[in-house]
Design a protein around this motif. Structure first.
Motif, PDB file in Angstrom:
ATOM      1  N   ILE A  86       7.608  -6.650   0.355  1.00  0.00           N
ATOM      2  CA  ILE A  86       9.170  -6.883   0.326  1.00  0.00           C
ATOM      3  C   ILE A  86       9.701  -7.083   1.486  1.00  0.00           C
ATOM      4  N   LYS A  87      10.647  -7.991   1.473  1.00  0.00           N
ATOM      5  CA  LYS A  87      11.208  -8.531   2.736  1.00  0.00           C
ATOM      6  C   LYS A  87      12.477  -8.006   3.018  1.00  0.00           C
ATOM      7  N   ILE A  88      12.587  -7.138   4.127  1.00  0.00           N
ATOM      8  CA  ILE A  88      14.093  -6.593   4.567  1.00  0.00           C
ATOM      9  C   ILE A  88      14.536  -7.454   5.800  1.00  0.00           C
ATOM     10  N   THR A  89      15.840  -7.888   5.522  1.00  0.00           N
ATOM     11  CA  THR A  89      16.264  -8.915   6.410  1.00  0.00           C
ATOM     12  C   THR A  89      17.760  -8.237   6.841  1.00  0.00           C
ATOM     13  N   CYS A  90      17.787  -8.277   8.301  1.00  0.00           N
ATOM     14  CA  CYS A  90      19.259  -7.806   9.012  1.00  0.00           C
ATOM     15  C   CYS A  90      19.889  -9.174   9.387  1.00  0.00           C
ATOM     16  N   GLU A  91      20.973  -9.609   9.080  1.00  0.00           N
ATOM     17  CA  GLU A  91      21.629 -10.781   9.353  1.00  0.00           C
ATOM     18  C   GLU A  91      22.717 -10.693  10.527  1.00  0.00           C
ATOM     19  N   ASP A  92      22.572  -9.655  11.180  1.00  0.00           N
ATOM     20  CA  ASP A  92      23.611  -9.362  12.277  1.00  0.00           C
ATOM     21  C   ASP A  92      23.415 -10.387  13.415  1.00  0.00           C
ATOM     22  N   THR A  93      24.697 -11.058  13.519  1.00  0.00           N
ATOM     23  CA  THR A  93      24.669 -12.118  14.346  1.00  0.00           C
ATOM     24  C   THR A  93      24.529 -11.463  15.862  1.00  0.00           C
ATOM     25  N   ASP A  94      24.442 -10.387  16.627  1.00  0.00           N
ATOM     26  CA  ASP A  94      24.008  -9.652  17.588  1.00  0.00           C
ATOM     27  C   ASP A  94      22.523  -9.801  17.804  1.00  0.00           C
ATOM     28  N   GLY A  95      21.894  -9.856  16.822  1.00  0.00           N
ATOM     29  CA  GLY A  95      20.500  -9.508  16.886  1.00  0.00           C
ATOM     30  C   GLY A  95      19.824  -9.377  15.522  1.00  0.00           C
ATOM     31  N   PRO A  96      19.664 -10.501  14.763  1.00  0.00           N
ATOM     32  CA  PRO A  96      18.988 -10.597  13.547  1.00  0.00           C
ATOM     33  C   PRO A  96      17.675 -10.016  13.399  1.00  0.00           C
ATOM     34  N   TRP A  97      17.046  -9.592  12.484  1.00  0.00           N
ATOM     35  CA  TRP A  97      15.657  -9.126  12.729  1.00  0.00           C
ATOM     36  C   TRP A  97      15.313  -9.136  11.162  1.00  0.00           C
ATOM     37  N   LYS A  98      13.934  -9.082  10.941  1.00  0.00           N
ATOM     38  CA  LYS A  98      13.266  -8.925   9.402  1.00  0.00           C
ATOM     39  C   LYS A  98      12.082  -8.048   9.653  1.00  0.00           C
ATOM     40  N   ILE A  99      11.574  -7.497   8.517  1.00  0.00           N
ATOM     41  CA  ILE A  99      10.458  -6.719   8.404  1.00  0.00           C
ATOM     42  C   ILE A  99       9.830  -6.634   6.954  1.00  0.00           C
ATOM     43  N   PHE A 100       8.496  -6.826   6.943  1.00  0.00           N
ATOM     44  CA  PHE A 100       7.970  -6.723   5.618  1.00  0.00           C
ATOM     45  C   PHE A 100       7.302  -5.334   5.369  1.00  0.00           C
ATOM     46  N   LEU A 101       7.568  -4.723   4.223  1.00  0.00           N
ATOM     47  CA  LEU A 101       6.927  -3.725   3.616  1.00  0.00           C
ATOM     48  C   LEU A 101       6.022  -3.767   2.315  1.00  0.00           C
ATOM     49  N   HIS A 102       4.910  -3.106   2.523  1.00  0.00           N
ATOM     50  CA  HIS A 102       4.183  -3.202   1.449  1.00  0.00           C
ATOM     51  C   HIS A 102       3.814  -2.021   0.557  1.00  0.00           C
ATOM     52  N   ALA A 103       3.986  -2.564  -0.918  1.00  0.00           N
ATOM     53  CA  ALA A 103       4.112  -1.277  -1.806  1.00  0.00           C
ATOM     54  C   ALA A 103       2.997  -1.690  -2.968  1.00  0.00           C
ATOM     55  N   LYS A 104       2.550  -0.630  -3.641  1.00  0.00           N
ATOM     56  CA  LYS A 104       1.618  -0.506  -4.610  1.00  0.00           C
ATOM     57  C   LYS A 104       2.212  -0.109  -5.721  1.00  0.00           C
ATOM     58  N   VAL A 105       2.209  -0.936  -7.074  1.00  0.00           N
ATOM     59  CA  VAL A 105       3.033  -0.754  -8.094  1.00  0.00           C
ATOM     60  C   VAL A 105       1.992  -0.572  -9.035  1.00  0.00           C
ATOM     61  N   THR A 106       1.905   0.674  -9.793  1.00  0.00           N
ATOM     62  CA  THR A 106       1.160   0.869 -11.003  1.00  0.00           C
ATOM     63  C   THR A 106       2.136   1.316 -12.060  1.00  0.00           C
ATOM     64  N   THR A 107       1.649   0.474 -13.313  1.00  0.00           N
ATOM     65  CA  THR A 107       2.322   0.680 -14.561  1.00  0.00           C
ATOM     66  C   THR A 107       1.419   1.314 -15.565  1.00  0.00           C
ATOM     67  N   THR A 108       1.737   2.317 -16.317  1.00  0.00           N
ATOM     68  CA  THR A 108       1.137   2.870 -17.011  1.00  0.00           C
ATOM     69  C   THR A 108       1.426   2.542 -18.535  1.00  0.00           C
ATOM     70  N   LEU A 109       0.727   2.768 -19.627  1.00  0.00           N
ATOM     71  CA  LEU A 109       1.090   2.354 -20.809  1.00  0.00           C
ATOM     72  C   LEU A 109       0.448   3.535 -21.639  1.00  0.00           C
ATOM     73  N   PRO A 110       1.287   3.939 -23.012  1.00  0.00           N
ATOM     74  CA  PRO A 110       0.697   4.895 -23.795  1.00  0.00           C
ATOM     75  C   PRO A 110      -0.558   4.253 -24.749  1.00  0.00           C
ATOM     76  N   VAL A 111      -1.751   5.135 -24.683  1.00  0.00           N
ATOM     77  CA  VAL A 111      -2.639   4.384 -25.641  1.00  0.00           C
ATOM     78  C   VAL A 111      -3.222   5.740 -26.205  1.00  0.00           C
ATOM     79  N   LEU A 112      -3.886   5.311 -27.467  1.00  0.00           N
ATOM     80  CA  LEU A 112      -4.676   6.560 -28.232  1.00  0.00           C
ATOM     81  C   LEU A 112      -6.175   6.557 -27.741  1.00  0.00           C
ATOM     82  N   VAL A 113      -6.481   7.859 -27.325  1.00  0.00           N
ATOM     83  CA  VAL A 113      -7.820   7.626 -26.792  1.00  0.00           C
ATOM     84  C   VAL A 113      -8.524   9.167 -27.487  1.00  0.00           C
ATOM     85  N   ALA A 114      -9.938   9.177 -27.582  1.00  0.00           N
ATOM     86  CA  ALA A 114     -10.681  10.207 -28.039  1.00  0.00           C
ATOM     87  C   ALA A 114     -10.905  11.226 -27.015  1.00  0.00           C
TER      88      ALA A 114
END
Length: 219
Positions: A86-114
């Motif tokens: 995810i890219k986070i950006t500050c567009e402040d005219t006095d000193g713009p900056w940006k930073i990248f943050l890493h995320a791990k996304v886990t999606t789970t689904l309902p399933v029938l199991v033994a």
């Protein structure tokens, strides 16, 4: 005039305090929370699924500068994968900056199991099957999300504990089973017996051999 000066002084102090509060809020925890919220709003959750997001910690050597304008966020690459930046950006005219943050996304689904080892020929019941949530990326092929219509089915093969239950492992009527044959209309009904020549589940048709006439029918 004195009252006006006092009012302007108080107003200026209020604005300064607000700006300082904004700058104070932009610490690493705030940035992380901002990015996570944006990600939660951007991703589409599958029907009946659940999603968990794990945000990586920001490098402690990075200094978060003040930003006097609202932050913006975007995902600059395909985010259908498990790992997202995810890219986070500050567009402040006095000193713009940006930073990248890493995320791990886990999606789970309902399933029938033994829930236990199910041997070949065993009957499925609430004692040996259950619905659990599993990682979407580790699910292959057809999935069943409910035991509805499956209780009473037989296992066509051995099913290991924890394995996903699929229709190809089951038969409500199995080859070799003795079955009852009913032919009926509004005016009459004929009953007979037969032997199943193929496997079938609810809603499927199977070949049946009539034990009295020897004829093979589709029922």
């Amino acid at each position: 005039m004195k009252n006006i000066k006092t009012f302007l002084f108080l107003l200026l102090n209020t604005l300064l305090i607000q700006n300082l509060c904004i700058a104070m809020e932009l610490d690493k925890s705030y940035i992380t929370s901002f990015a996570k919220t944006y990600l939660e709003q951007s991703l589409v959750l599958p029907s009946q699924g659940k999603m968990t997001i794990e945000m990586a910690k920001i490098d402690p050597r990075i200094t978060i500068k003040p930003c006097n304008v609202p932050l913006s966020a975007n995902i600059p690459e395909n985010h259908s994968r498990r790992n997202v930046n995810i890219k986070i950006t500050c567009e402040d005219t006095d000193g713009p900056w940006k930073i990248f943050l890493h995320a791990k996304v886990t999606t789970t689904l309902p399933v029938l199991v033994a829930t236990t080892i199910i041997t070949k020929g065993s009957i499925l019941s609430n004692d040996n099957i259950a619905v659990e949530f599993r990682d979407k990326n580790r699910i292959r092929g057809e999935i069943l999300i409910s035991s509805e219509g499956l209780l009473g089915s037989k296992a066509k093969r051995r099913i290991a504990k924890g394995s996903l239950i699929t229709r190809k492992y089951l038969c409500m009527v199995c080859k070799g089973d003795a079955v009852s044959i009913e032919v009926k209309s509004k005016t009459f009904m004929i009953k007979s017996s037969g032997i199943a020549l193929s496997d079938g589940s609810i809603g499927e048709q199977v070949k049946i051999k009539n034990t009295q006439s020897g004829k093979i029918i589709i029922a």
